[in-house]
Write a protein that holds these residues in place. Structure first.
Motif, PDB file in Angstrom:
ATOM      1  N   UNK A 134     -24.220   3.926 -28.374  1.00 43.51           N
ATOM      2  CA  UNK A 134     -25.564   3.362 -28.213  1.00 43.51           C
ATOM      3  C   UNK A 134     -26.328   3.329 -29.542  1.00 43.51           C
ATOM      4  N   UNK A 135     -25.884   4.133 -30.518  1.00 47.34           N
ATOM      5  CA  UNK A 135     -26.450   4.122 -31.872  1.00 47.34           C
ATOM      6  C   UNK A 135     -27.963   4.343 -31.889  1.00 47.34           C
ATOM      7  N   UNK A 136     -28.450   5.105 -30.938  1.00 49.63           N
ATOM      8  CA  UNK A 136     -29.866   5.465 -30.908  1.00 49.63           C
ATOM      9  C   UNK A 136     -30.718   4.691 -29.930  1.00 49.63           C
ATOM     10  N   UNK A 137     -30.154   3.669 -29.273  1.00 51.22           N
ATOM     11  CA  UNK A 137     -30.877   2.864 -28.286  1.00 51.22           C
ATOM     12  C   UNK A 137     -30.134   2.956 -26.949  1.00 51.22           C
ATOM     13  N   UNK A 138     -30.708   3.662 -26.006  1.00 56.28           N
ATOM     14  CA  UNK A 138     -30.020   3.889 -24.734  1.00 56.28           C
ATOM     15  C   UNK A 138     -30.319   2.878 -23.650  1.00 56.28           C
ATOM     16  N   UNK A 139     -31.429   2.176 -23.771  1.00 58.36           N
ATOM     17  CA  UNK A 139     -31.805   1.138 -22.805  1.00 58.36           C
ATOM     18  C   UNK A 139     -32.542   0.043 -23.561  1.00 58.36           C
ATOM     19  N   UNK A 140     -32.234  -1.197 -23.221  1.00 63.08           N
ATOM     20  CA  UNK A 140     -32.905  -2.348 -23.824  1.00 63.08           C
ATOM     21  C   UNK A 140     -33.732  -3.045 -22.752  1.00 63.08           C
ATOM     22  N   UNK A 141     -34.932  -3.444 -23.133  1.00 64.49           N
ATOM     23  CA  UNK A 141     -35.841  -4.145 -22.226  1.00 64.49           C
ATOM     24  C   UNK A 141     -36.113  -5.529 -22.808  1.00 64.49           C
ATOM     25  N   UNK A 142     -35.873  -6.550 -22.002  1.00 61.01           N
ATOM     26  CA  UNK A 142     -36.235  -7.912 -22.382  1.00 61.01           C
ATOM     27  C   UNK A 142     -37.601  -8.195 -21.760  1.00 61.01           C
ATOM     28  N   UNK A 143     -38.610  -8.400 -22.601  1.00 62.18           N
ATOM     29  CA  UNK A 143     -39.978  -8.578 -22.119  1.00 62.18           C
ATOM     30  C   UNK A 143     -40.505  -9.957 -22.476  1.00 62.18           C
ATOM     31  N   UNK A 144     -41.243 -10.549 -21.552  1.00 69.34           N
ATOM     32  CA  UNK A 144     -41.877 -11.848 -21.814  1.00 69.34           C
ATOM     33  C   UNK A 144     -42.770 -11.722 -23.040  1.00 69.34           C
ATOM     34  N   UNK A 145     -42.739 -12.716 -23.909  1.00 71.58           N
ATOM     35  CA  UNK A 145     -43.453 -12.646 -25.183  1.00 71.58           C
ATOM     36  C   UNK A 145     -44.943 -12.354 -25.001  1.00 71.58           C
ATOM     37  N   UNK A 146     -45.562 -12.980 -23.981  1.00 71.34           N
ATOM     38  CA  UNK A 146     -47.007 -12.813 -23.810  1.00 71.34           C
ATOM     39  C   UNK A 146     -47.380 -11.537 -23.062  1.00 71.34           C
ATOM     40  N   UNK A 147     -46.372 -10.779 -22.622  1.00 75.66           N
ATOM     41  CA  UNK A 147     -46.656  -9.515 -21.928  1.00 75.66           C
ATOM     42  C   UNK A 147     -45.962  -8.325 -22.584  1.00 75.66           C
ATOM     43  N   UNK A 148     -45.412  -8.544 -23.767  1.00 76.60           N
ATOM     44  CA  UNK A 148     -44.649  -7.486 -24.423  1.00 76.60           C
ATOM     45  C   UNK A 148     -45.499  -6.259 -24.714  1.00 76.60           C
ATOM     46  N   UNK A 149     -46.766  -6.473 -25.113  1.00 69.84           N
ATOM     47  CA  UNK A 149     -47.641  -5.332 -25.394  1.00 69.84           C
ATOM     48  C   UNK A 149     -47.886  -4.519 -24.132  1.00 69.84           C
ATOM     49  N   UNK A 150     -48.105  -5.191 -23.015  1.00 71.85           N
ATOM     50  CA  UNK A 150     -48.351  -4.505 -21.739  1.00 71.85           C
ATOM     51  C   UNK A 150     -47.111  -3.717 -21.300  1.00 71.85           C
ATOM     52  N   UNK A 151     -45.949  -4.331 -21.451  1.00 69.85           N
ATOM     53  CA  UNK A 151     -44.704  -3.648 -21.087  1.00 69.85           C
ATOM     54  C   UNK A 151     -44.491  -2.431 -21.982  1.00 69.85           C
ATOM     55  N   UNK A 152     -44.735  -2.609 -23.265  1.00 69.80           N
ATOM     56  CA  UNK A 152     -44.552  -1.505 -24.209  1.00 69.80           C
ATOM     57  C   UNK A 152     -45.496  -0.343 -23.883  1.00 69.80           C
ATOM     58  N   UNK A 153     -46.732  -0.666 -23.523  1.00 67.43           N
ATOM     59  CA  UNK A 153     -47.689   0.380 -23.163  1.00 67.43           C
ATOM     60  C   UNK A 153     -47.250   1.127 -21.907  1.00 67.43           C
ATOM     61  N   UNK A 154     -46.735   0.380 -20.922  1.00 72.83           N
ATOM     62  CA  UNK A 154     -46.280   1.006 -19.674  1.00 72.83           C
ATOM     63  C   UNK A 154     -45.116   1.957 -19.935  1.00 72.83           C
ATOM     64  N   UNK A 155     -44.205   1.536 -20.801  1.00 75.22           N
ATOM     65  CA  UNK A 155     -43.065   2.387 -21.152  1.00 75.22           C
ATOM     66  C   UNK A 155     -43.535   3.663 -21.836  1.00 75.22           C
TER      67      UNK A 155
END
Length: 385
Positions: A330-351
């Motif tokens: 995994x080289x340091x990344x265990x999960x990848x999230x594909x987020x809609x461009x206009x909601x990426x900030x909201x998704x990042x905050x939720x995470x």
């Protein structure tokens, strides 16, 4: 967790009806077929019963709404309506921990690998948007060690606690001849649910979507055949300080359990901005991220966007090529999230609010030729040996 059933007292061997004159012959038959012959053959029923009693409180502590049965039956019941679902789709996953068990055996540390077992299953469930509901385990061993077995199940219970699912059953098989004393293997089985209209498939990903990476806790439970080969080739001792962490012995450092991403991913999915998830397991970044994208799209990552954890830097320094690293670990990344461009900030905050460290590591683009699926820029320069 074992559904072991014992015959009524006095019926060990064959149920034989007899008259007093047959007593001597009956005594010989019971001696032949009862007593400790099964134990002599390598299976200790008393140890199995002691193990079941030792792990009951661990399983009991993971109960959640929906559990509708107790340990000890032939099957376990779960009530989806009580769990709050109206029109659910069920999602099932099964996995093991591979040859990481050999490191646990060699190092004598068994408490963390149970967390791995749960993580490998529930992280696969949440990729579909599913909440893990319950978990079952299978432990196979040559000779049951009650203390080591309890440590294993304690780890499984801890993994279930982190994932919010119930440990509702399992099987413990003592199989001398198939496994040597001290050897064991594990398998896990998880079932989750997601309301019908909320299933994530990755089919909605579009060019311009953000690729977020959730940091891993280490090797997780993949690539250990290669790791063990490196340890053997360098003649390292699992009890000696780790080359990449002088504060811990090598065995303990390699056994850091897989991070469980269930709660952060469910929180991110609830925003409505997630297009898909990719759990980075066997096959590493290269093989798993394309599974979250339709043909014609590629995830373009920047290796400079996240730090390479010390254990991977050590492995890279032993001569493993950068591309093989990305295709194995995994080289340091265990999960990848594909987020809609206009909601990426909201998704990042939720995470982040749910406890995950999310980093922007790339973006989705239209695939061109051999870059279809995934491309990692700055790989060699960022991961210098």
């Amino acid at each position: 967790m074992d559904t072991l059933s014992l015959p009524p007292q006095g019926l060990v061997g064959a149920a034989i009806y007899h008259s007093p004159s047959e007593e001597e012959g009956i005594s010989q038959k019971v001696h032949k077929y009862g007593g400790d012959r099964y134990k002599d053959a390598g299976v200790d029923i008393d140890a199995g019963n002691a193990f079941i009693e030792a792990i009951k409180p661990l399983a009991e502590a993971t109960k959640r709404p929906g559990v509708a049965s107790n340990l000890g039956g032939f099957g376990a019941l779960f009530d989806l309506k009580e769990a709050g679902y109206q029109d659910p789709m069920l999602v099932a996953a099964t996995d093991g921990v591979g040859t990481k068990v050999l490191v646990a055996e060699a190092a004598g540390h068994h408490d963390a690998i149970g967390v791995d077992l749960v993580a490998m299953c529930v992280n696969d469930l949440v990729v579909q948007g599913a909440e893990p509901l319950f978990f079952l385990d299978y432990l196979a061993t040559g000779k049951l060690d009650v203390e080591a077995g309890r440590d294993l199940v304690a780890g499984i219970a801890e993994g279930c606690r982190q994932a919010g699912c119930a440990l509702i059953g399992g099987e413990t098989a003592e199989m001398p001849g198939l496994y040597k004393p001290g050897q064991y293997d594990l398998a896990g089985f998880a079932v989750g649910a997601v309301e019908r209209g909320r299933v994530l498939t990755g089919e909605t990903a579009k060019p311009g979507d953000a690729v977020l990476g959730l940091t891993s806790s280490g090797l997780h439970a993949n690539g250990f055949s290669l790791v063990r080969r490196v340890v053997e080739d360098l003649r390292l001792d699992y009890a000696a300080p780790a080359p990449f962490d002088a504060e811990r012995d090598l065995g303990r450092a390699l056994l850091d359990p897989t991070r469980i991403y269930v709660q952060p991913c469910l929180a991110a999915a609830a925003t409505g901005g997630v297009r898909g998830f990719a759990h980075i397991t066997g096959g590493g970044l290269v093989e798993n991220i394309p599974r979250a994208l339709l043909d014609g799209l590629t995830a373009v990552l920047d290796a400079d966007a996240w730090p390479l954890p010390p254990v991977f830097g050590w492995l890279r320094g032993t001569g493993i090529e950068a591309h093989e690293m990305a295709r194995t670990f995994n080289c340091g990344i265990g999960m990848v999230v594909i987020a809609a461009a206009d909601q990426a900030d909201e998704v990042e905050d939720a995470l982040g609010d749910a406890g995950a460290l999310a980093l922007r590591i790339g973006a989705v683009e239209v695939a061109e030729g051999e870059n279809a699926g995934i491309a990692i820029d700055n790989l060699d320069s960022a991961w210098k040996p």
